[in-house]
Design an enzyme around this catalytic site. Structure first.
Site, short mmCIF file in Angstrom:
data_model
loop_
_atom_site.label_atom_id
_atom_site.label_comp_id
_atom_site.label_asym_id
_atom_site.label_seq_id
_atom_site.Cartn_x
_atom_site.Cartn_y
_atom_site.Cartn_z
N SER A 270 0.84 -1.20 0.00
CA SER A 270 0.00 0.00 0.00
C SER A 270 0.87 1.25 0.00
O SER A 270 1.72 1.42 0.88
CB SER A 270 -0.90 -0.01 1.23
OG SER A 270 -1.60 1.21 1.33
N ASP B 283 -7.21 -7.26 2.20
CA ASP B 283 -6.69 -5.97 2.63
C ASP B 283 -7.21 -5.68 4.04
O ASP B 283 -8.41 -5.77 4.30
CB ASP B 283 -7.17 -4.88 1.66
CG ASP B 283 -6.57 -3.52 1.95
OD1 ASP B 283 -5.77 -3.40 2.90
OD2 ASP B 283 -6.90 -2.57 1.21
N GLY B 284 -6.29 -5.36 4.94
CA GLY B 284 -6.67 -4.99 6.31
C GLY B 284 -6.03 -5.90 7.33
O GLY B 284 -6.46 -7.03 7.51
N ASP C 78 -4.83 3.51 -2.76
CA ASP C 78 -6.17 3.80 -2.26
C ASP C 78 -6.59 5.19 -2.71
O ASP C 78 -5.89 6.18 -2.45
CB ASP C 78 -6.19 3.73 -0.73
CG ASP C 78 -6.05 2.31 -0.21
OD1 ASP C 78 -6.72 1.42 -0.76
OD2 ASP C 78 -5.26 2.09 0.72
#
Length: 234
Positions: free
Chosen positions: A10, A180-181, A37
């Site tokens: 990211s 994601d996360g 993002d």
């Protein structure tokens, strides 16, 4: 044959004051794509990168751009990303009315199309869309709240990945399963075993402090190799 697990760091976790150097460092360790993002401040309370910054990034690297749009106006940002020249765009199911139209808009330009799901959005939402997609992005924490260290990966993360992998296996074409996360050294083994094929990497993996990017990348490679060979978790 097992699919290659893609590594997509990211950009939000890079040094935002020195993005050129940060991107070059990612090129040197041979990641697969930059995960970018695009947040409008309304869908989620964040706005990490502007359109002009993403455009400038495109000028300094040949890495694939994997864009995750978190917006209430998906069509606007899809159009801007297509103009910049990205390789994959995922937009959120929850903020879209005309999903098929947006998928067609993306694929018309030869770009891979994905749909992102919030943690509690059921996989059944994709019943009619999945055959059209190149990628499904499963959010494992609520999008836009990564800065809150109390925001933990949902308890059903591995189960959801496994269920999606079963659905993808029944398709005649390949669909990426992106997670994601809090995709961390501790959670990656279960996610990969369950069938995840694309890891969005941040502060709990590639950017873990105290180690170099190369050292963390080696740890990732070792984890993936060891646990992917074990097949899907039961």
């Amino acid at each position: 044959m097992k699919r290659k697990v893609m590594l997509s760091p990211s950009v939000m976790c890079a040094d935002l004051l020195d993005l050129k150097r940060s991107v070059k460092a990612l090129e040197e360790i041979q990641v697969d794509a930059l995960h970018i993002d695009v947040i409008d401040g309304a869908f989620s309370p964040a706005m990490p990168l502007g359109i002009d910054t993403i455009k400038r990034l495109r000028d300094i690297t040949t890495l694939d751009f994997d864009v995750h749009i978190m917006s209430l106006n998906n069509e606007f940002f899809i159009g801007k990303m297509l103009e910049i020249g990205v390789q994959q765009i995922s937009f959120h199911y929850e903020s879209s009315l005309h999903h098929d139209r947006l998928i067609n808009l993306i694929k018309r330009d030869g770009v891979k199309a994905g749909v992102a799901l919030n943690p509690a959005t059921p996989l059944s939402s994709l019943d009619y869309l999945l055959p059209q997609l190149d990628n499904v992005l499963l959010m494992l924490i609520n999008p836009g709240f990564a800065d809150n260290k109390n925001e933990q990966q949902v308890a059903y993360a591995t189960q959801k990945v496994r269920q999606l992998a079963d659905q993808v296996e029944a398709l005649p074409h390949t669909v990426g399963i992106q997670v994601d996360g809090r995709v961390s050294f501790s959670t990656i083994p279960q996610l990969v075993q369950a069938g995840a094929t694309n890891l969005v990497l941040g502060s709990t993996s590639l950017y873990v402090p105290g180690k170099t990017l190369q050292e963390n990348k080696q740890t990732l490679d070792d984890l993936i190799y060891r646990h992917q060979s074990q097949g899907k978790a039961q």
